[in-house]
Design a protein around this motif. Structure first.
Motif, PDB file in Angstrom:
ATOM      1  N   THR A 221      60.250 -46.212 -46.931  1.00 24.79           N
ATOM      2  CA  THR A 221      61.081 -47.210 -47.609  1.00 24.79           C
ATOM      3  C   THR A 221      62.548 -46.885 -47.366  1.00 24.79           C
ATOM      4  O   THR A 221      62.885 -45.808 -46.857  1.00 24.79           O
ATOM      5  N   LYS A 223      64.485 -46.159 -49.598  1.00 23.63           N
ATOM      6  CA  LYS A 223      64.834 -45.117 -50.570  1.00 23.63           C
ATOM      7  C   LYS A 223      64.183 -43.778 -50.220  1.00 23.63           C
ATOM      8  O   LYS A 223      64.266 -42.825 -51.005  1.00 23.63           O
ATOM      9  N   GLY A 224      63.463 -43.741 -49.111  1.00 22.97           N
ATOM     10  CA  GLY A 224      62.793 -42.501 -48.723  1.00 22.97           C
ATOM     11  C   GLY A 224      61.308 -42.731 -48.501  1.00 22.97           C
ATOM     12  O   GLY A 224      60.839 -43.864 -48.466  1.00 22.97           O
ATOM     13  N   LEU A 226      57.473 -42.691 -49.482  1.00 24.91           N
ATOM     14  CA  LEU A 226      56.554 -42.750 -50.618  1.00 24.91           C
ATOM     15  C   LEU A 226      55.198 -42.242 -50.155  1.00 24.91           C
ATOM     16  O   LEU A 226      54.572 -42.845 -49.282  1.00 24.91           O
ATOM     17  N   ILE A 240      50.315 -46.805 -58.345  1.00 27.27           N
ATOM     18  CA  ILE A 240      51.297 -47.111 -57.300  1.00 27.27           C
ATOM     19  C   ILE A 240      50.615 -47.787 -56.098  1.00 27.27           C
ATOM     20  O   ILE A 240      51.199 -48.660 -55.444  1.00 27.27           O
ATOM     21  N   MET A 243      50.826 -51.411 -56.192  1.00 28.15           N
ATOM     22  CA  MET A 243      52.127 -52.044 -55.938  1.00 28.15           C
ATOM     23  C   MET A 243      52.334 -52.229 -54.436  1.00 28.15           C
ATOM     24  O   MET A 243      53.063 -53.118 -54.009  1.00 28.15           O
ATOM     25  N   LEU A 513      60.449 -55.114 -58.560  1.00 30.53           N
ATOM     26  CA  LEU A 513      59.865 -54.028 -57.770  1.00 30.53           C
ATOM     27  C   LEU A 513      60.448 -54.020 -56.352  1.00 30.53           C
ATOM     28  O   LEU A 513      60.839 -52.970 -55.816  1.00 30.53           O
ATOM     29  N   THR A 516      64.067 -52.908 -56.357  1.00 29.30           N
ATOM     30  CA  THR A 516      64.207 -51.479 -56.626  1.00 29.30           C
ATOM     31  C   THR A 516      64.190 -50.676 -55.326  1.00 29.30           C
ATOM     32  O   THR A 516      64.959 -49.738 -55.142  1.00 29.30           O
ATOM     33  N   PHE A 517      63.325 -51.069 -54.417  1.00 28.95           N
ATOM     34  CA  PHE A 517      63.203 -50.335 -53.153  1.00 28.95           C
ATOM     35  C   PHE A 517      64.137 -50.879 -52.071  1.00 28.95           C
ATOM     36  O   PHE A 517      64.402 -50.192 -51.098  1.00 28.95           O
TER      37      PHE A 517
END
Lengths: 530, 530
Positions: A221, A223-224, A226, A240, A243, A513, A516-517
């Motif tokens: 992602t 953000k890093g 997952l 998770i 999601m 959601l 957020t990413f």
């Protein structure tokens, strides 16, 4: 080689059997095909790439043409006419999670939109770039196609996300295992795509949907990384995995998928039963699944699909014999064909067959053995090729699907069919419509409707016909307690209909959601949610 | 009447059988009980309520005492000592979703924290108020305890979220149905609590976990009402149901729950097999579930649990006969007891029994019939009462549970037991530790460990012993590929360990979801996530 403007391998053609053409002509009239543009002509239209140079990014016209569209009918019309609208600005072919990470950093730095691409088999516009000021990079996962690990004790296999169906199964089969996930798109679609779009396979009764098969994995992602650990089940807060399932590229790029696999079964066979009418047939199927009979596959064609399938089946001697036999047993017009599969140990298969035959008998089902079931199994992945054959004759074919509770199955099915059948009346065009139920649950089932109509004398008008049929029926579905998709996903085509199903707060949750990413909205824009 | 400071109905006491006390004394020493405070003394400590008046809110001391704690051992020590720390400022008993909506508006207006309360059976601190500047309102859902609707065709029942286990089953049974969800806390826990904490029942092999049973429903949030429609399965984006499952009151208050139900089975029975050793026993269980044998329940006790259960079982004649029989068949010390249930049609049950006996035989299992299985079934919900009997003798008992993949089951189980068994060595205290596997999946299973230790001569020291055992073992679990909870949830006790399991990005996703619905953090603060 893969067809650039349609389904599958261009060396493989499925012929419409004798009688098939006449069958359609009688129902919706004679048709004349539209002429296809060439790959060269399509490539000639591709504009200059807006992407800043990157060693891992290819910007050739052919790569960009081949990644511009999926397999919806709108995509076919674009590819056949050459009127693509938008192309990705470039394509990357990463070979590792690290490569994907690098590409994401490049995208973030330059404000580039990123479209993850598996098998390109979406029928809902998942991988189509949209017109925007950002350059678009399509990331083709096809080189990450290996079985990385198999844990025999826990029955978990780890795959590169770009592994297509045949390579999933052949690599597992060599070690004595199967995933058992067989969507209609199996030949081309990938394990990462199945997860991203919440796919379901023909034998989900035994193996489960991809939600049940997906045990964890790795997602890159903005953000890093997952990493979702494999845990058989947990009560530790929201899951998770759930999601990522259905996230359609909006949260990140799935690079490794861990799945629950099964040793190859000792026995497997497919059988066919005919019922005298729809009511008895549907009730028998409901009883079978609510009885928890260990079937691996179940499919019930309504009377029109049964008639159409027998007409297009292409083995007239067998069908002739069958029709004589059924007629002798009192079967008439309106009969419905049920196909079922049994898989497992010898004892389980014997038991399932007995249970199934007993329940079918209660509803006057006539068991005809394995011949037609074998035919179904042999042709299970070739049906998309029929689309090519029909296209060459001037017929457009598309499918629509949903799922709903048992108490609503007939209501929804009838509304879908009626809408499709009558929607082009104003244009004095007929539509041939037929349906099967599949993917059975104790609570309900999926409804899968195929519709065939004549292409118009222009691409624009053909697209208009399709859009009318598709959008009006999508509205019928979500306004009548159906999901906008049981197995095809949302993409861009179904996105406008999602809020009816999820509600304002459901959309709020999904939107939040994604943001957020991916606060800047770089990942697969306009797919799933705005 | 319900016990205010322990488990269940105060008219019901389970006696420790003769020999039980001696069995424990031999293992961990003689014990002396601590003295319990009285309800009156506890009520006398309750401070003035900080809540602004509201007609639906009760602020009596007894209501506040009775809603201050759950059923963890720390909760027991608080209730028994009278050292509660924090009480809710008031309790509301809504009778409808509209009542809940009204309460949420009141809470938002005045900045009040809201704790949803089902059966108060949490063993992880879910419903405990925390010290804060905000007043705390506990919302007891107990009056919303009705079966609202049953759709027989789709097999979906709608319940008020506060319906406890016995009322779920009795209302369904009257109509010929069962939910089949039987957690150990069944007597008191509620259907809404099961959803909020992702519960699992003893017969999950047949009926599934609450994730599979929860079909949709109604959740009141600070952003409005979230209505989740019932759809049997869908590929339309991430599943909103899965965001509510395990949300532990952080997203909203569940007011109506729609669940998938099943007609009452024609047959059901429970059976017991003994294995000569753990390795064979565990492997047989794995084979059974990976073979997809249609069991409804499976539980495997390790050697110490088997020995403990036989000692505490309380039917010495039967056990004596059994021991003689097993000894005749060559069974020795170290034997492991497996209990299994079969449920369904006569054919399914016969078949499952044959398959199970065949697989167990391969691993030298000795089938002993239904006698012990019947005992298990008769006592399945009474085990929590044993805690009371042990407490009166001066023994504290608690359980820890997780789930992991098959390849890691022994590793994790041994580390958990070893840590518990040796952790109080410094204090020269022994801990009696035993374990069973249950909730079996093809990928792995849950590990459920019980530990018994002597109370100290003060409450503070007893709590310190528990905290040492609990926290160190929780760390062992998450650092060795286990989930922090397979069936008890996160609450406040497990929250510090959740980030190891979910990772930084998993926590980001969950936290963002909670904040989306509750930006001010009013709902069940400190539970699940910070």
């Amino acid at each position: 080689m893969r067809r650039w403007n349609g389904w599958g391998d261009d060396q493989f053609n499925l012929e419409l059997p004798d009688g098939g053409r006449q069958f359609l002509q009688e129902r919706i009239g004679k048709a004349a095909p539209l002429s296809d543009t060439s790959l060269e002509a399509a490539c000639a239209q591709v504009p200059a790439s807006r992407l800043p140079q990157h060693p891992d990014v290819v910007t050739s016209a052919e790569d960009r043409v081949r990644h511009a569209r999926g397999q919806s009918l709108a995509d076919w019309l674009a590819m056949r006419s050459g009127d693509f609208g938008v192309f990705p600005d470039g394509v990357a072919y990463p070979e590792s999670s690290q490569d994907v990470e690098t590409l994401l950093r490049y995208a973030e730095e330059h404000g580039i939109s990123v479209i993850p691409y598996g098998g390109g088999t979406s029928v809902a516009g998942h991988i189509n770039p949209v017109n925007s000021e950002s350059a678009v990079l399509t990331v083709d996962m096809g080189r990450m196609n290996r079985l990385i690990d198999l844990d025999r004790e826990s029955q978990i296999a780890t795959f590169g996300a770009g592994t297509p169906g045949p390579l999933v199964e052949s690599q597992l089969r060599a070690l004595g295992y199967t995933l058992g996930h067989f969507p209609q798109s199996f030949e081309l679609s990938t394990i990462g795509g199945w997860v991203a779009s919440r796919s379901s396979g023909q034998q989900s009764l035994r193996y489960g949907r991809i939600e049940q098969l997906f045990a964890g994995g790795r997602i890159e992602t903005l953000k890093g990384t997952l990493d979702i650990p494999t845990i058989p089940a947990s009560s530790a807060g929201p899951d998770i995995r759930e999601m990522i399932l259905g996230s359609e590229g909006r949260i990140g790029l799935i690079t490794e998928v861990k799945v629950r696999v099964t040793p190859l079964p000792a026995h497997e066979s497919f059988h066919v039963v005919f019922f005298p009418d729809w009511d008895k047939a549907r009730t028998a199927c409901r009883q079978l699944v609510q009885n928890r009979t260990q079937l691996s596959m179940l499919r019930l064609s309504n009377a029109t699909e049964t008639e159409t399938q027998l007409a297009l089946a292409g083995h007239p001697a067998l069908i002739g014999m069958l029709e004589s036999y059924l007629s002798l047993r009192g079967s008439k017009d309106g009969k419905c064909m049920m196909t079922f599969g049994i898989t497992g140990s010898k004892r389980q298969c014997n038991n399932a067959l007995k249970e199934t035959r007993a329940i079918c008998s209660e509803y006057d089902g006539i068991y005809t053995g394995k011949k037609l079931g074998d035919k179904w199994a042999a042709k299970r992945f070739t049906m998309p090729y029929l689309r090519e054959a029909l296209w060459q004759l001037g017929y457009a074919v598309d499918t629509l699907e949903t799922a709903t509770d048992w108490d609503n199955v007939d209501n929804l099915l009838n509304r879908i069919e009626e809408n499709l059948r009558n929607r082009l009346n104003e244009k004095k065009e007929s539509v041939h419509v037929f349906t099967h139920l599949s993917h059975f649950y104790t609570q309900g089932c999926s409804i899968y409707t195929t519709y065939v109509f004549r292409v118009a004398d222009s691409y624009d008008e053909t697209l208009a016909r399709w859009k009318t049929l598709k959008d009006s029926t999508s509205a019928v579905i979500v306004n009548n307690r159906g999901t906008i998709s049981h197995q095809h996903g949302v993409g861009k085509d179904h996105a406008p209909f999602l809020p009816v199903e999820k509600g304002e707060l459901g959309m709020l949750a999904i939107g939040s959601l994604c943001r957020t990413f991916d606060p800047a909205g770089l990942l697969n824009p306009k797919t799933l949610v705005e």
